[in-house]
Design a protein around this motif. Structure first.
Motif, PDB file in Angstrom:
ATOM      1  N   UNK A 120      -2.066  10.018  -4.453  1.00  0.00           N
ATOM      2  CA  UNK A 120      -1.127  10.782  -5.271  1.00  0.00           C
ATOM      3  C   UNK A 120       0.300  10.474  -4.835  1.00  0.00           C
ATOM      4  N   UNK A 121       0.533  10.465  -3.522  1.00  0.00           N
ATOM      5  CA  UNK A 121       1.864  10.163  -2.996  1.00  0.00           C
ATOM      6  C   UNK A 121       2.284   8.753  -3.367  1.00  0.00           C
ATOM      7  N   UNK A 122       1.371   7.804  -3.227  1.00  0.00           N
ATOM      8  CA  UNK A 122       1.680   6.415  -3.582  1.00  0.00           C
ATOM      9  C   UNK A 122       1.962   6.302  -5.081  1.00  0.00           C
ATOM     10  N   UNK A 123       1.205   7.035  -5.879  1.00  0.00           N
ATOM     11  CA  UNK A 123       1.428   7.011  -7.326  1.00  0.00           C
ATOM     12  C   UNK A 123       2.806   7.524  -7.694  1.00  0.00           C
ATOM     13  N   UNK A 124       3.219   8.617  -7.054  1.00  0.00           N
ATOM     14  CA  UNK A 124       4.564   9.143  -7.304  1.00  0.00           C
ATOM     15  C   UNK A 124       5.635   8.169  -6.823  1.00  0.00           C
ATOM     16  N   UNK A 125       5.365   7.489  -5.729  1.00  0.00           N
ATOM     17  CA  UNK A 125       6.317   6.490  -5.219  1.00  0.00           C
ATOM     18  C   UNK A 125       6.494   5.335  -6.199  1.00  0.00           C
ATOM     19  N   UNK A 126       5.380   4.874  -6.749  1.00  0.00           N
ATOM     20  CA  UNK A 126       5.440   3.790  -7.728  1.00  0.00           C
ATOM     21  C   UNK A 126       6.172   4.258  -8.983  1.00  0.00           C
ATOM     22  N   UNK A 127       5.887   5.471  -9.429  1.00  0.00           N
ATOM     23  CA  UNK A 127       6.550   6.015 -10.617  1.00  0.00           C
ATOM     24  C   UNK A 127       8.059   6.143 -10.383  1.00  0.00           C
TER      25      UNK A 127
ATOM     26  N   UNK B  22      -8.709  14.072  -5.690  1.00  0.00           N
ATOM     27  CA  UNK B  22      -8.008  12.826  -5.480  1.00  0.00           C
ATOM     28  C   UNK B  22      -7.374  12.855  -4.095  1.00  0.00           C
ATOM     29  N   UNK B  23      -7.360  11.730  -3.480  1.00  0.00           N
ATOM     30  CA  UNK B  23      -6.835  11.588  -2.125  1.00  0.00           C
ATOM     31  C   UNK B  23      -5.314  11.787  -2.129  1.00  0.00           C
ATOM     32  N   UNK B  24      -4.777  12.594  -1.200  1.00  0.00           N
ATOM     33  CA  UNK B  24      -3.326  12.843  -1.163  1.00  0.00           C
ATOM     34  C   UNK B  24      -2.500  11.568  -1.006  1.00  0.00           C
ATOM     35  N   UNK B  25      -3.041  10.572  -0.323  1.00  0.00           N
ATOM     36  CA  UNK B  25      -2.307   9.316  -0.130  1.00  0.00           C
ATOM     37  C   UNK B  25      -2.133   8.603  -1.468  1.00  0.00           C
TER      38      UNK B  25
END
Length: 80
Positions: A6-13, A1-4
């Motif tokens: 994953x980071x965006x997913x954590x930001x949304x969470x 999975x692309x690091x961007x």
């Protein structure tokens, strides 16, 4: 999975968690305030019933937490 992603997913969470926490805190605060208002209204009604039972010319003295005293004298004509 692309690091961007994953980071965006954590930001949304994290944003969703913060929003939920803020909403629950505001809801809890509103309920607490409503409860305090109901309690104060009940206390006021009880106090008014008690005052109406007192004979005319009675004095009511209350000692405040800081030590001051407040005295209220009811009119001689009628209680309240």
């Amino acid at each position: 999975m692309d690091p961007v992603m994953v980071t965006a997913g954590w930001g949304v969470a994290a944003a969703t968690f913060r929003l939920g926490h803020f909403w629950l805190s505001a809801r809890s605060h509103a309920r607490r305030i409503e409860s305090q208002i109901r309690h104060a209204e009940s206390d006021h009604a009880t106090l008014m019933k008690t005052i109406n039972l007192l004979p005319p010319g009675s004095e009511i003295t209350e000692v405040l937490p800081d030590g001051r005293q407040v005295t209220i004298k009811l009119p001689a004509s009628k209680a309240a």
